[in-house]
Design an enzyme around this catalytic site. Structure first.
Site, PDB file in Angstrom:
ATOM      1  CE1 TYR A  57      -4.371   0.102  -0.287  1.00 29.53           C
ATOM      2  CE2 TYR A  57      -4.283  -1.719   1.270  1.00 29.53           C
ATOM      3  CZ  TYR A  57      -4.988  -0.964   0.339  1.00 29.53           C
ATOM      4  OH  TYR A  57      -6.278  -1.280   0.043  1.00 29.53           O
ATOM      5  CD  GLU A  61      -3.930   4.328   0.775  1.00 27.55           C
ATOM      6  OE1 GLU A  61      -2.899   3.659   1.006  1.00 27.55           O
ATOM      7  OE2 GLU A  61      -5.080   3.929   0.989  1.00 27.55           O
ATOM      8  CG  ASP A  78      -9.766  10.027 -23.453  1.00 26.32           C
ATOM      9  OD1 ASP A  78      -8.776   9.293 -23.622  1.00 26.32           O
ATOM     10  OD2 ASP A  78     -10.831   9.649 -22.925  1.00 26.32           O
ATOM     11  CB  THR A  88      -6.091   3.570 -21.206  1.00 29.08           C
ATOM     12  OG1 THR A  88      -6.147   3.647 -22.632  1.00 29.08           O
ATOM     13  CG2 THR A  88      -7.470   3.825 -20.623  1.00 29.08           C
ATOM     14  CE  LYS A 130      -8.652   1.934 -24.954  1.00 22.97           C
ATOM     15  NZ  LYS A 130      -8.733   2.680 -23.686  1.00 22.97           N
ATOM     16  NE  ARG A 176      -8.044  -3.767 -19.141  1.00 23.06           N
ATOM     17  CZ  ARG A 176      -8.497  -3.953 -20.388  1.00 23.06           C
ATOM     18  NH1 ARG A 176      -8.001  -4.909 -21.139  1.00 23.06           N
ATOM     19  NH2 ARG A 176      -9.443  -3.195 -20.871  1.00 23.06           N
TER      20      ARG A 176
END
Ligand code: DSN
Length: 428
Positions: free
Chosen positions: A62, A64, A208, A234, A237, A243
């Protein structure tokens, strides 16, 4: 065609021992991805290195916060991983700031809303059926219900973005944010034209670039950097990463972007994904990636030409990028029927609306295809006439309900694809 290796996956020994049922499904998917011609333009094959990075112990941690400013201890390595990804993103895209933590494209876009708009504010984006994305303010998305989505489209005669409409809507509606980019746009995005309109109405321009990020990184599509305030993408692609997603911006927007991603929208970043993004960006910085990006476009153009020669109607008449949108109306085969027939023939596409589609989104007139995956496997322009022939024969078979013809094509596809091993997949 070779048989699916349902009971004997070639890899993943620990998974096979612990959960043979799941391992068999992974093995079957590996076989499917090996045997088929994958034409969904938003998909790709990641390299073995990217795949390995996603399966590392970094996923146990973790973290954060951001490098040097975390809410958990033990970040000696994670900080360096994230910093590598950030610095590589800045170098590859030539941006002043990069946030590599968004979980995927939709959260990345939502973070842009959080950073630059208040609920109820007006946002301007491309309509989904015209080639936009759900998160650009389309009604069924949270972005179209929590915000007031106003949508632009394309010209009926050219299927190109109607900049008169974009400018008129921007002047009339005074949006806080303008989105450009989309999921079914086969032509070059004119970022300069969008930038000019956004500046005129004092809107934040979010480009985008999810579909074309790899093309931009490889110099095969113009960059939005001089024109957009924020760039959302993203990473899985054309960029050929895991991903995930990134938000990039000018330094002046860095604080707003970072605060929106964490703590505004997300909790702990997915560090294994961050690592894989860093690997993909290293690959994207290599000279060979420029070749890849240009080959993706060359293949798409060659495939479009071969389809036109076979009498197919292509939205906008062709392509400038990785994507071809086929309107099957004149073939009298609905997009969904064609997509399902192609799937049975080992050619994986998605059915898609075309601009001004008289049919419903769940049963539209078109199919959307693209060349990122086949280019990753090394197919070149010389193979595109054959790909077009297979598509044509499959569509004709779909019209006649000729299942035998689809089975024959499936065998031909598997035979050819066996000669082009896919990156990241085990070789039999
Ligand atoms: N699902 C992606 C695509 O296929 O284009 C967009 O989010």
């Amino acid at each position: 065609m070779s048989q699916p290796r349902m009971s004997q996956p070639l890899s993943h020994p620990a998974l096979s021992a612990a959960d043979p049922e799941l391992a068999a499904l992974v093995g079957a998917e590996e076989q499917l991805q090996a045997d088929t011609l994958r034409l969904i333009p938003s998909e790709n094959y990641v390299s073995a290195a990217v795949l390995e990075a996603t399966g590392t112990v970094l996923q146990n941690k973790y973290s954060e916060g951001y490098a040097g400013r975390r809410y958990y201890e033990g970040q000696q390595n994670i900080d360096q991983v994230e910093t590598l990804a950030v610095e590589r993103a800045k170098a590859v895209f030539g941006v002043e700031h990069a946030n590599v933590q968004p979980y995927s494209g939709s959260p990345a876009n939502l973070a842009a809303y959080l950073a630059f708009a208040e609920p109820g504010d007006t946002v301007l984006g491309m309509a989904l059926p015209m080639g936009g994305h759900l998160t650009h303010g389309w009604g069924v998305s949270a972005t179209g219900t929590w915000f007031r989505g106003v949508q632009y489209g394309v010209r009926p005669d050219t299927a190109l973005i109607d900049f008169d409409e974009v400018r008129d809507l921007a002047r009339k509606e005074r949006p806080k944010i303008i989105f450009c980019g989309g999921t079914a746009v086969p032509r070059t995005i004119d970022f300069a034209a969008f930038g000019e309109i956004a500046r005129e109405v004092d809107a934040v321009l979010v480009a985008d670039i999810a579909h074309i990020a790899g093309l931009i990184a490889g110099g095969a599509h113009p960059s939005p950097v001089p024109h957009a305030d924020v760039i959302s993408t993203t990473t899985h692609k054309t960029l050929r990463g895991p991903r995930g997603a990134m938000l990039m911006s000018r330094a002046s927007h860095a604080k707003a972007v970072d605060k929106a991603v964490f703590p505004g929208l997300q909790g702990g970043p997915h560090n294994h994904t961050t690592a894989a993004i860093a690997v993909a960006l290293r690959e994207a910085a290599a000279p060979s990636f420029r070749d890849y990006a240009h080959a993706v476009v060359a293949n798409a153009k060659a495939l479009a030409e071969a389809l036109l020669a076979r009498g197919y109607d292509l939205v906008s008449g062709g392509t400038d990028n990785h994507l071809v949108l086929i309107d099957l109306t004149s073939k009298e085969v609905p997009g969904k029927v064609a997509a399902k027939a192609l799937d049975r023939a080992g050619i994986v596409v998605n059915y898609n609306t075309v601009p001004f589609d008289p049919r419903k989104p769940f049963d539209p007139s078109g199919i959307r295809i693209g060349t990122p995956s086949l280019t990753s496997r090394g197919l070149g322009t010389d193979r595109m006439p054959l790909v077009a022939e297979w598509i044509d024969r499959s569509v004709q078979a779909a019209a006649k309900g000729d299942e035998d013809a689809l089975t024959v094509i499936r065998g031909e596809v598997a035979e050819l694809m066996a000669a082009y091993p896919a990156p990241g997949l085990p070789t039999a």
